[in-house]
Design an enzyme around this catalytic site. Sequence first.
Site, PDB file in Angstrom:
ATOM      1  N   CYS A 168       0.856  -1.192   0.000  1.00  0.00           N
ATOM      2  CA  CYS A 168       0.000   0.000   0.000  1.00  0.00           C
ATOM      3  C   CYS A 168       0.886   1.233   0.000  1.00  0.00           C
ATOM      4  O   CYS A 168       1.859   1.298   0.760  1.00  0.00           O
ATOM      5  CB  CYS A 168      -0.908  -0.021   1.223  1.00  0.00           C
ATOM      6  SG  CYS A 168      -2.046   1.384   1.316  1.00  0.00           S
ATOM      7  N   HIS A 171     -10.202   1.283   1.416  1.00  0.00           N
ATOM      8  CA  HIS A 171      -9.772   2.633   1.802  1.00  0.00           C
ATOM      9  C   HIS A 171     -10.977   3.557   1.985  1.00  0.00           C
ATOM     10  O   HIS A 171     -10.967   4.415   2.864  1.00  0.00           O
ATOM     11  CB  HIS A 171      -8.831   3.238   0.757  1.00  0.00           C
ATOM     12  CG  HIS A 171      -7.409   2.816   0.913  1.00  0.00           C
ATOM     13  ND1 HIS A 171      -6.658   3.101   2.029  1.00  0.00           N
ATOM     14  CD2 HIS A 171      -6.589   2.139   0.077  1.00  0.00           C
ATOM     15  CE1 HIS A 171      -5.435   2.616   1.885  1.00  0.00           C
ATOM     16  NE2 HIS A 171      -5.375   2.018   0.705  1.00  0.00           N
ATOM     17  N   HIS A 187      -9.037  -3.779  -2.335  1.00  0.00           N
ATOM     18  CA  HIS A 187      -8.081  -3.017  -1.529  1.00  0.00           C
ATOM     19  C   HIS A 187      -8.456  -1.534  -1.514  1.00  0.00           C
ATOM     20  O   HIS A 187      -8.512  -0.902  -0.456  1.00  0.00           O
ATOM     21  CB  HIS A 187      -6.670  -3.217  -2.103  1.00  0.00           C
ATOM     22  CG  HIS A 187      -5.606  -2.445  -1.408  1.00  0.00           C
ATOM     23  ND1 HIS A 187      -4.682  -3.043  -0.590  1.00  0.00           N
ATOM     24  CD2 HIS A 187      -5.299  -1.121  -1.419  1.00  0.00           C
ATOM     25  CE1 HIS A 187      -3.855  -2.117  -0.120  1.00  0.00           C
ATOM     26  NE2 HIS A 187      -4.214  -0.933  -0.620  1.00  0.00           N
ATOM     27  N   GLU A 188      -8.720  -0.981  -2.696  1.00  0.00           N
ATOM     28  CA  GLU A 188      -9.061   0.448  -2.791  1.00  0.00           C
ATOM     29  C   GLU A 188     -10.432   0.724  -2.183  1.00  0.00           C
ATOM     30  O   GLU A 188     -10.627   1.754  -1.512  1.00  0.00           O
ATOM     31  CB  GLU A 188      -8.991   0.935  -4.237  1.00  0.00           C
ATOM     32  CG  GLU A 188      -7.630   0.773  -4.896  1.00  0.00           C
ATOM     33  CD  GLU A 188      -6.462   1.347  -4.116  1.00  0.00           C
ATOM     34  OE1 GLU A 188      -6.638   2.316  -3.352  1.00  0.00           O
ATOM     35  OE2 GLU A 188      -5.343   0.818  -4.254  1.00  0.00           O
TER      36      GLU A 188
END
Length: 180
Positions: free
Chosen positions: A101, A147, A143-144
Amino acid sequence: MTQVLTITQLGNPILQQKAAAIDNLLDADCQNLIDSLITTVQAAHGVGIAAPQVARSLRLFIVASHPNPRYPDAPMMPPTAVINPRILRVSEEMVKGWEGCLSVPNLRGFVPRHQWIEVAYCDRNGREIRQVFRDFVARIFQHEYDHLEGILFLDRLASPADLYSEEEYQKISNIAEYKR
């Protein structure tokens, strides 16, 4: 104006907040942020970046898979703006894979993710897109998306033993490459 933005680092509270929806994605500020996110992820040799990673708590990220020094086997796809995404369906099968990351430098984790996901989001022109992503690109998307929910890949680790320094990851990565 397009620029390389400063990437927010681990410990900054914005990385733990749920991001706000974008109401006017055709607004010049939003379009400039999209362009700057693309420039920033390319400059950092990343495959994705979310607005909270540049201190903007908005539901926007870029998926930009391409082979690069951090992910040499990544598939090629053009940088894609993902605005106000929703995950509609996920595979039952979970697959572990290596993740890093840009906001968590010098660490890699062996993270479980759904093998495929069906998603809906708006593109930068305001069109609603429905799509299925698989494998590495599904990993980037998840993953994004995390966020935007205030979740880091560190929160997804099944065990502390699944966290490696970048240096140790490179050692085992090179061994795996050598054995091919």
